[in-house]
Design an enzyme around this catalytic site. Structure first.
Site, PDB file in Angstrom:
ATOM      1  N   GLU A 297     -10.930  50.812 -24.893  1.00 18.52           N
ATOM      2  CA  GLU A 297     -11.950  49.484 -25.423  1.00 18.52           C
ATOM      3  C   GLU A 297     -13.305  49.986 -25.285  1.00 18.52           C
ATOM      4  O   GLU A 297     -13.985  49.302 -26.192  1.00 18.52           O
ATOM      5  CB  GLU A 297     -11.491  48.468 -24.496  1.00 18.52           C
ATOM      6  CG  GLU A 297     -12.113  47.176 -25.024  1.00 18.52           C
ATOM      7  CD  GLU A 297     -11.797  45.944 -24.390  1.00 18.52           C
ATOM      8  OE1 GLU A 297     -11.017  45.925 -23.285  1.00 18.52           O
ATOM      9  OE2 GLU A 297     -11.688  44.815 -25.009  1.00 18.52           O
ATOM     10  N   ASP A 298     -13.918  50.241 -24.171  1.00 22.76           N
ATOM     11  CA  ASP A 298     -15.100  50.451 -23.944  1.00 22.76           C
ATOM     12  C   ASP A 298     -16.052  51.601 -24.509  1.00 22.76           C
ATOM     13  O   ASP A 298     -17.267  51.703 -24.664  1.00 22.76           O
ATOM     14  CB  ASP A 298     -15.652  50.279 -22.437  1.00 22.76           C
ATOM     15  CG  ASP A 298     -15.140  48.946 -22.031  1.00 22.76           C
ATOM     16  OD1 ASP A 298     -14.716  48.144 -22.738  1.00 22.76           O
ATOM     17  OD2 ASP A 298     -15.065  48.644 -20.849  1.00 22.76           O
TER      18      ASP A 298
END
Ligand code: MN
Length: 492
Positions: A74-75
């Site tokens: 996600e990041d």
């Protein structure tokens, strides 16, 4: 901070497991190299702390590695293919499970509900996803002071409202106490300050006096040739706050602010230690509890007593074995095997339903007939049905009681459930043909409120049929929905 700080916490790891965690450590450190947290610290600290919490809970190298990797898709844009290639399908599944839970937008109630739904679906697919999420949340709570002020309260509220009861229901009492104290200061700053003042004064004296008392207890036990270790837990400020409220401010009558634990080898030693203690210190009448012979319906085992220490204080003592201790503090996590996620010991009744949520051979077994109705409802849930989320949330997270079928199967219900709720929880057919009920062998009214430990037998008749009145007599949404559906069909 090094990979070794994690691997040394693993529970008798294989060389492959150690290598896996070391690899995940190096991978995550590299992937998040230029990534910082709001505090300005390297982001990797968050991943390390999450993984460390998981390792301390006794989770496997697989879960600990997934903890290190949980934000990398996600990041920092690592692709799922890369995670699978480097770490395999199982870790990818766990990381994606956590990723799908996503960031919760605290200001929007629809998104909030959607997050709730994802949480339950994730849990139903693999309980380890939820455990990683809880570990992630713990570190986020510990660093909440760096989050913009307007978000702090909402995050803390969500922790108290959802994650704390969830952790408690999974038997993770240590974690739920930590959540409570970390959140309390943000949700009710005034009350927090007051309680802290009260406890600060009382607590300091208490701990100093107790340390002396502990020494005497240890000595007395050792003199009799029993090996033990001691520990104590301080009640969370939040639960102390709630208890003081229930007691209308009477703090003097609360004896378990600090509870001493004596941890011994086996059951026989538990009783011997109780005997030794009562031989020296006078117990408070009515507070000796034998939860070894009579475990609490949620499976909790221990001996409890409260004694006068002789210097004016009164203290609660809990005597247990290492297994009982692990169960009571770490709950479900102490039952998950470090290999493959299957049950290490037999899960106690409290977690019978969770056992069905442990990883299966395939990850989409959740619709099999073993799965509780509420999980199926979640899986089949359509996103416009917000009520269901609220209902299930309150059913699941409300205080529970555990009652029994005549055969001894445990049925887990919300407090104040009736025999009708019981019938529909066992099977909808039993609910539809119910004509009466026996509670502990006695014929009882349909609206009888069940208590922990009741044995319930449902009397059925082919002609027994629900009426509209039944809806008011039951507490669970499952029963209410079945009855409504039945009445609607009959109307037509
Ligand atoms: Mn995270």
């Amino acid at each position: 901070m090094s990979a070794q700080d994690l691997t040394k916490l693993l529970n008798s790891p294989t060389p492959e497991e150690i290598a896996l965690v070391e690899k995940a450590y190096a991978f995550a450190e590299q992937a998040h190299k230029d990534h910082k947290r709001l505090s300005g610290e390297p982001y990797f600290i968050h991943l390390f702390e999450t993984a460390k919490t998981l390792a301390e809970m006794g989770m496997s190298g697989t879960t600990v590695s997934a903890g290190l990797l949980h934000d990398c898709i996600e990041d920092v844009g690592v692709t799922p293919e890369t995670v699978e290639k480097e770490f395999g399908k199982e870790i990818l599944f766990l990381v994606q499970g956590v990723t799908k839970l996503g960031t919760v937008k605290y200001h929007d109630s629809t998104i909030h509900r959607e997050s709730m739904r994802r949480l339950f679906v994730a849990m139903s697919q693999d309980i380890r996803v939820l455990i990683i999420k809880l570990a992630d949340r713990l570190h986020n709570m510990k660093t909440l002071s760096f989050v913009p002020a307007h978000k702090q309260k909402r995050i803390a509220e969500e922790t108290l409202e959802i994650y704390t009861p969830l952790a408690y229901r999974l038997g993770m009492r240590k974690l739920s106490r930590e959540f409570e104290d970390l959140a309390f200061v943000y949700t009710m700053p005034e009350e927090y300050k007051k309680i802290k003042e009260i406890l600060g004064k009382k607590g300091k004296e208490n701990i100093e006096r107790l340390q002396k008392f502990y020494k005497s207890v240890k000595k007395a036990v050792a003199t009799e040739g029993i090996v033990c270790r001691t520990d104590y837990r301080v009640k969370s400020l939040y639960s102390l706050y709630k208890k003081i409220q229930r007691r209308k401010g009477d703090i003097a009558s609360i004896y378990d602010i600090i509870a001493m634990r004596i941890i011994v080898k086996d059951n026989a030693d538990c009783y011997r230690v109780l005997g030794i203690i009562h031989g020296i210190w006078r117990p408070l009448p009515g507070r000796i509890k034998d939860y070894i012979a009579f475990p609490k319906p949620n499976g909790y085992s221990s001996l409890h007593t409260t004694v006068f220490t002789g210097d004016g204080s009164i203290v609660e003592i809990q005597i247990k074995t290492e297994d009982m201790y692990a169960d009571s503090e770490f709950g479900i996590t102490s039952h998950i095997a470090y290999k493959g996620g299957l049950s290490k010991k037999s899960l106690n009744t409290n977690f019978a339903w969770v056992k069905k949520l442990l990883p299966q051979k395939t990850h989409n077994d959740a619709t099999s007939k073993d799965v509780p109705d509420w999980v199926k409802q979640f899986i089949n849930y359509k996103s416009n049905n917000d009520d269901l989320i609220d209902d299930l949330k309150s059913d699941f997270l409300r205080e529970r009681i555990f009652v029994f079928t005549p055969k001894g199967d445990v049925i887990d219900l919300p407090v104040d459930s009736s025999t009708i709720d019981f019938a529909f929880s066992v099977h909808s057919d039993i609910g539809f043909s119910m004509s009466g009920a026996k509670v502990n062998g006695k014929i009882s009214a349909l609206d009888t409120k069940l208590k922990n430990g009741d044995i319930v037998e449902i009397i059925t008749k082919p002609k027994g049929k629900p009426t509209a009145k039944w809806i008011d007599l039951c507490k669970t949404t499952i029963a209410q929905r079945h009855i409504r559906a039945f009445l609607n069909i009959r109307k037509k």
